[in-house]
Design an enzyme around this catalytic site. Sequence first.
Site, PDB file in Angstrom:
ATOM      1  CE1 TYR A  17      37.171  21.441  23.538  1.00  0.00           C
ATOM      2  CE2 TYR A  17      35.879  21.236  21.532  1.00  0.00           C
ATOM      3  CZ  TYR A  17      35.944  21.306  22.908  1.00  0.00           C
ATOM      4  OH  TYR A  17      34.783  21.257  23.648  1.00  0.00           O
TER       5      TYR A  17
ATOM      6  NE  ARG B  97      36.224  29.468  22.075  1.00  0.00           N
ATOM      7  CZ  ARG B  97      34.991  28.999  21.945  1.00  0.00           C
ATOM      8  NH1 ARG B  97      34.029  29.386  22.770  1.00  0.00           N
ATOM      9  NH2 ARG B  97      34.686  28.147  20.986  1.00  0.00           N
TER      10      ARG B  97
ATOM     11  NE  ARG C 223      52.022   9.588  32.283  1.00  0.00           N
ATOM     12  CZ  ARG C 223      52.018   9.645  33.617  1.00  0.00           C
ATOM     13  NH1 ARG C 223      53.076   9.250  34.302  1.00  0.00           N
ATOM     14  NH2 ARG C 223      50.959  10.082  34.270  1.00  0.00           N
TER      15      ARG C 223
ATOM     16  CE  LYS D  25      35.509  24.806  21.853  1.00  0.00           C
ATOM     17  NZ  LYS D  25      34.405  24.209  22.584  1.00  0.00           N
TER      18      LYS D  25
ATOM     19  CD  GLU E 232      30.133  26.195  30.495  1.00  0.00           C
ATOM     20  OE1 GLU E 232      30.117  26.822  29.435  1.00  0.00           O
ATOM     21  OE2 GLU E 232      31.184  25.935  31.117  1.00  0.00           O
TER      22      GLU E 232
HETATM   23  N1  PMP Z   1      30.212  25.815  27.014  1.00  0.00           N
HETATM   24  C1  PMP Z   1      30.844  24.636  26.851  1.00  0.00           C
HETATM   25  C2  PMP Z   1      31.228  23.858  28.062  1.00  0.00           C
HETATM   26  C3  PMP Z   1      31.119  24.148  25.562  1.00  0.00           C
HETATM   27  O1  PMP Z   1      31.756  22.972  25.416  1.00  0.00           O
HETATM   28  C4  PMP Z   1      30.697  24.896  24.436  1.00  0.00           C
HETATM   29  C5  PMP Z   1      30.928  24.400  23.036  1.00  0.00           C
HETATM   30  N2  PMP Z   1      32.200  24.035  22.787  1.00  0.00           N
HETATM   31  C6  PMP Z   1      30.043  26.121  24.650  1.00  0.00           C
HETATM   32  C7  PMP Z   1      29.831  26.550  25.952  1.00  0.00           C
HETATM   33  C8  PMP Z   1      29.579  26.969  23.500  1.00  0.00           C
HETATM   34  O2  PMP Z   1      30.643  27.645  22.898  1.00  0.00           O
HETATM   35  P1  PMP Z   1      30.613  28.043  21.357  1.00  0.00           P
HETATM   36  O3  PMP Z   1      29.393  28.868  21.158  1.00  0.00           O
HETATM   37  O4  PMP Z   1      31.848  28.797  21.146  1.00  0.00           O
HETATM   38  O5  PMP Z   1      30.546  26.746  20.596  1.00  0.00           O
END
Ligand code: PMP
Length: 291
Positions: free
Chosen positions: A37, A56, A106, A155, A187
């Site tokens: 996403y 990305r 599935r 992502k 993070e």
């Molecule tokens: N780290 C994680 C785990 C996230 O989910 C996000 C936001 N989706 C970010 C960092 C920040 O990424 P961005 O600046 O591209 O939104």
Amino acid sequence: MSAATPRIVYLNGDYLPEAEARVSIFDRGFLMADGVYEVTSVLGGKLLDFAGHFVRLNRSLSELDMPPLSMTEAELLAIHRALVEKNAITDGMVYLQVTRGNPGDRSFEFPDPATPLTVVLFTQSKPGLADNPQARTGLRVISIPDIRWHRRDIKTVQLLYPSMGKMMAKKAGVDDAWFVEDGFVTEGTSNNAYIVKNGKIITRHLTNDILHGITRAAVLRFAREAQMEVEERAFTLDEAKAADEAFITSASAFVLPVVEIDGVAIGAGEPGRVVPRLREIYLEESRKSAV
Ligand code: PMP
């Protein structure tokens, strides 16, 4: 838009009222969290950092051996813009999800690559998105163990643990959680994490351990352009607690100060000088280059 007006969403080539957009129960996104996403912010009816999100997205697809999107960057941008317009979004977000589609049953194995991807986009209206009061108060966070898989650079929609992290934060009466692995901050649950020490901005270097934030890239670029010192390296939780300032970045939060970690006040326990300035620069520059 009145509450009675249904939101118009995009599903595989069609613009539909949200209640009419249906995805199969066999969709790999539903059964296997086999999807990726992107979230792109909208300010003043324009999209922020669209090109970065597109790059990305393609990388996420390719890292998971999903077929490439059958549309160009210009075509995807046109869909984003159409949704912003159809839903009269001034400030808010466009959420995009691509899954490996519906193989008709599935199975763990990836389906035939000819199986069409499922492509869904919808808008979220957030009037005043850039005037978040948390920019003035700052966020309080707790630390929690990072038990996610080791491809956090992709992502994916596997967001169960980040969701649990947000619930742990809520239960602890704070705003969010920072993940910690081997003593080092990776993070935030849905954002990148930073500290400021002696004027220097410190944030984890890019590996598969964290998402390569689009906002991170922009903020670090603007910081360097403004002659601020930036160091990309892992920092410990203890270092964070002893920092002068701390903050997070994400596409929908932009830049927000963190004023407390595990009950320990960061600096004076209120937003300092560096972080509000970074937020201002980010918002100003991003609005300028919005499309
Ligand atoms: N780290 C994680 C785990 C996230 O989910 C996000 C936001 N989706 C970010 C960092 C920040 O990424 P961005 O600046 O591209 O939104």
